[in-house]
Enzyme design. Structure first.
Site, PDB file in Angstrom:
ATOM      1  CB  CYS A   2      -0.912   0.092   1.225  1.00 27.92           C
ATOM      2  SG  CYS A   2      -2.061  -1.286   1.399  1.00 27.92           S
ATOM      3  NE  ARG A  18      -4.921   2.122   1.412  1.00 27.96           N
ATOM      4  CZ  ARG A  18      -4.996   1.600   2.634  1.00 27.96           C
ATOM      5  NH1 ARG A  18      -6.036   1.921   3.402  1.00 27.96           N
ATOM      6  NH2 ARG A  18      -4.095   0.735   3.065  1.00 27.96           N
ATOM      7  CG  ASN A  81       0.681  -5.907   4.943  1.00 30.92           C
ATOM      8  OD1 ASN A  81       0.288  -6.306   6.034  1.00 30.92           O
ATOM      9  ND2 ASN A  81       1.206  -6.722   4.040  1.00 30.92           N
TER      10      ASN A  81
END
Length: 316
Positions: A2, A18, A81
């Site tokens: 990400c 994001r 993550n």
């Protein structure tokens, strides 16, 4: 994987959002949690929401489990993550504010309007290794939290416990830890958006062939370290633009430049890792913009009087 991004415009208005890069979609969609919606906690007293929230996620047993979300006051948080590093507490600790790790999203957006207050409150928070239910594993995440004035990174690791970093670059990716990424930027101090000039090498003229030579060496692959460098470099050097339309375009231009294209990254399970969606929240207009890997049309959703005071979750 990400990439998270935030910046402010010439009027100080926040744009924050994001890319979600994973090996599958989870049936995610835009969720609006209205005021006065039931909000259960694992270790705290159950309550109801005080602030309306919008973001992307999934609904689990009536609970809005957000990947990123933003409250009506302009404070936002995104979970990214953080594999091999994230390590949450095995259980609650007396005297602490004990939160299951997934609960931090709504705890932050329900209790705060400014990052400075979040930073102070986190000194007494214990994040517990507790899943939302038995069907889900605990996600190894770290978080970027932002208002219009500043951003912070929250990490809980095996080595350091909970650490909170000021994020002056407005960028977050994945492992290693945030401090490592800052150190790694030192390898790229020779980058410059201005083109290189012709030189003389022992009397031999050596000249650039075209534009872009100042940024020669800027990473372009999909590993977290290189996405961090590229997103930070573009965020720092992208010119200031005026108006919401131009700033949303700026936001998507930056994040699409570090998007993971399906077919370019295959994980050890044989699945494509790719950017499932890109999202941007405009705090000034309370508008959530997003598009998806399989649907590039830019979609917009707003927090307004009707949605903020609805009598149930709104899902799209």
């Amino acid at each position: 994987m990400c990439t998270g991004l935030r910046f402010t415009d010439d009027q100080g208005n926040l744009y924050f959002g994001r890319n979600l890069d994973v090996g599958q979609d989870y049936g995610e969609g835009v969720i609006i949690t209205p005021r006065n919606y039931p909000l259960p906690y694992k270790f705290l007293d159950n309550t109801t929401t005080k602030k309306a929230v919008i973001g992307m996620g999934i609904v689990v047993d009536g609970y809005p489990s957000y990947f990123d979300c933003f409250n009506e006051d302009g404070l936002g948080i995104a979970g990214l993550n953080f594999p091999h590093f994230a390590k949450f507490s095995d259980g609650p600790i007396d005297g602490k504010i004990n939160l299951a790790s997934y609960e931090i999203m709504l705890w932050v957006t329900q209790n705060f309007t400014k990052v400075s207050d979040v930073k102070e409150a986190l000194k007494n928070v214990n994040l517990v290794n507790e899943a939302i239910n038995s069907s889900f594993a605990v996600a190894p995440l770290h978080w970027i939290i932002s208002d219009k004035d500043e951003a912070i990174i929250v990490e809980v690791s095996k080595q350091y416990g909970m650490k909170v970093f000021d994020d002056k670059l407005g960028v977050l990716t994945n492992s290693p830890d945030f401090n490592w990424h800052l150190t790694n930027l030192g390898n790229y101090t020779g980058l410059d958006p201005h083109d290189a000039t012709a030189q003389s090498w022992n009397g031999q003229k050596v000249a650039p062939w075209g534009v872009g030579t100042g940024s020669l060496g800027l990473p372009g692959d999909s590993i977290p370290a290189d996405r961090f460098v590229k997103a930070a470099y573009l965020n720092v050097n992208y010119p200031t633009v005026k108006g919401e339309k131009a700033n949303v375009a700026k936001f998507f231009n930056i994040l699409k430049s570090v998007a993971m294209i399906k077919g370019s990254v295959v994980n050890k399970l044989g699945s494509d890792e790719y950017t499932v969606y890109t999202a941007c929240y405009s705090a000034a207009t309370k508008t959530y913009y997003c598009n998806f890997e399989n649907d590039f049309e830019l979609k917009t959703y707003k927090l307004d009087d009707e949605t903020m005071n609805a009598d149930k979750l709104i899902t799209y």
